[in-house]
Design an enzyme around this catalytic site. Sequence first.
Site, PDB file in Angstrom:
ATOM      1  N   THR A 294       0.840  -1.195   0.000  1.00  0.00           N
ATOM      2  CA  THR A 294       0.000   0.000   0.000  1.00  0.00           C
ATOM      3  C   THR A 294       0.873   1.242   0.000  1.00  0.00           C
ATOM      4  OG1 THR A 294      -0.096   0.393   2.403  1.00  0.00           O
ATOM      5  CG2 THR A 294      -1.643  -1.219   1.477  1.00  0.00           C
ATOM      6  N   ASP A 295       0.277   2.366  -0.334  1.00  0.00           N
ATOM      7  CA  ASP A 295       0.912   3.632  -0.033  1.00  0.00           C
ATOM      8  C   ASP A 295       0.660   3.928   1.445  1.00  0.00           C
ATOM      9  OD1 ASP A 295       2.270   6.046  -0.311  1.00  0.00           O
ATOM     10  OD2 ASP A 295       1.330   6.517  -2.216  1.00  0.00           O
ATOM     11  N   TYR A 296       1.216   5.019   1.916  1.00  0.00           N
ATOM     12  CA  TYR A 296       1.258   5.356   3.338  1.00  0.00           C
ATOM     13  C   TYR A 296      -0.142   5.377   3.966  1.00  0.00           C
ATOM     14  CZ  TYR A 296       3.432   7.745   7.365  1.00  0.00           C
ATOM     15  OH  TYR A 296       3.910   8.087   8.606  1.00  0.00           O
TER      16      TYR A 296
END
Length: 749
Positions: A294-296
């Site tokens: 995932t992104d942040y």
Amino acid sequence: MEFYMTSKRFLIPCLILMVMSACGEYNSGSYGGGQDDIGRKIDSLLSIMTLDEKIGQMTLYTSDMDQTGAFLRPEYIEDIRAGRVGSIFNAYGAEYTRYLQEMAVEETRLGIPLLFGYDVVHGHRTIFPVPLAETASWDIDMMRLTAEVAAREAAAEGLHWTFAPMVDIARDARWGRIVEGSGEDAYLSSLIAAAKVEGFQGNSLYDLHTVAACVKHFAAYGAAQAGRDYHSVDMSDRMLREVYLPPFKAAIDAGVVSIMTAFNDLNGIPATANSYLFQDILRDEWGFDGFVVTDYTAIMELLYHGVAEDAHHASELALNAGIDMSMQDGFYHQTLADLVEQGRVTEAQIDRAVAYILRVKFRLGLFDDPYRYSDVEREKAEVMTPENLEIARDMARKSIVLLKNDDQLLPISESVRNIAVIGPMADNQRDLIGSWSAAGDWTKSVSLLDGLKNRMPDVNFIYAEGASIDGESRDGFSAAVAAANRADLVILAIGEAYWMSGEAASKVDISLPGVQKELAMELHKTGKPIVAVLMNGRPLTINWIDENIPAILETWFLGTTAGDAIADVLYGDYNPSGKLPVTFPRHVGQIPIYYNMRNTGRPFEEHNKFTSKYLDAPNEPLYVFGYGLSYTTFDYSPVTLSSQEMRPDGSLEARITVSNTGSYEGEEVVQLYIHDKVASVARPVRELKGFQKINLVPGESKEVVFTITNEDLKFYRADMTFGSEPGEFTVYIGGNSRDTQSAEFTLRD
């Protein structure tokens, strides 16, 4: 499988051998590892891992920095020692990564090494031009090389994995992250995506000088509504597949080993919970065998999207969508064991995710020697070397686009002895390395003023800031005008601060910030010749500058060697050859604007109101895609085709002769576009299908040949099958997407 450690050096191999022997006939691939040798090792390791240890491999946490240097939060140290985290990002440096790796290897039950990741987007210590700028070079080999150098530096500082390349197509200059990608065209972006993966990963991830790449953000992140970061995306499957997905497919075909989710929702389904993207397309259609991160905090953000009730529900949605690793929010860490116990996800799903992650660790050689990337001596030898800096300077030169050069004001004659260097970007180091500048040290970047002094130490350069980047004070105007009056030539350095583009940097006004335009207007009143040097991370609306300033260089954010590279171009040591990878609008109201639009049923007619146009502005952009001038001039002959007909299993050649009709040796990017005149679906007015960068000395001519095949004519037809249709096509060849020569051919059944 051998772990390079002391107390545990022989433990894991023995355990795995015992497990494999006890199993009798070994069932390779039972846990998703695969049929090869690495797959068998993965399956063996999975069979002795606890559920919590598996979930730990799916968990990615950040390191932090303060005034004393890098540090890890106490709770994360505890998690590493307990085997509850498998990867760390934002940790680099040979000593620091070894310190963290020793925790994972020496103090956990199984000693599985950590994976260290970082945003090495356009360089690590040596900072190259921002990606949008590099794309303006149209030099695929150079872009591959800069990724290779970045990988060498990053790997020497203990990193295994970069969160790059970003391949999001961007047609909206309001969106700040346009700076991180390759512009508006899927064909060009796809070539760059593949080159960047090849540069980062090399021929083998086991090579100590390579790092694992992570292509991002899947998918359609660059189409955020209104250009507002993180906003929703709503588009047809045809648009998604023809424009936004091809660069990702190119990266996967090039062997990328990881992919990052996008923040946006796509047609109402957030990417991080979108099984259509990650299961149907990525795994089933494309056969991707790397891992998805995932992104942040993107799993946590499913709560705010309004599709998940709580952390458990969010993790369930993400895992079922095919997301293998959670970045920073800790939701997998907190919830997956409960979800398995509740029967909402299965341990087999977790095994598959862990297998994808472990495979990358094996390919990097971390199970042979977890410390192989943490070598202090190699770190000293590889970082910011003279060779790396020279490559950065060459890339920077190639990234500059000459937008205007009336009366051949450029290159500057060495006989000009008094030059005013004015503007907030003139003696500026901090902004030159741009956003996402990794471990780059802006204090080591070369300002424009210093670059000019390096090139011409005997010239009288008269510096005045004139104005700040975004302030409203005009107090510096008088000193700037006085400097201009004392000079024979003015170099006006204007643009954006580095933080004005990048993540969370969307803007509704993309004109020059602050009072920089007013400063230019005051300097124009002096009557002195002016060269405008733009530094920015997005297309800007600079109509007044274009109308009134005789010479304009688009230099973007060029990185560590920016000032020297700009001076090389200003003085003609390098003839600018860059071409715009993105359209520059005249007005923000034209956005989204891009070259490969459809024609509409009422195409523009100047004297017919009831055609597709604006009442208060022209349709045409300020600068078209592919545009860029040179200090020399190029003439294009008519296009000739080897045949006026082609069959699906055949090909034809399009030929054009390009001549250097000016006084300087120069490079030209010869661009090929094709238009399908009649099809079951309305097609773009033209689409880039090839280009060649050639070098010509004055008076030299060269024939450029493009081979057109059926692959160049395929699209998603009315029934969403992918292929070509018989009919007439127009071939356009020229130096940009507007000024071209053309010829026609017919595709027969």
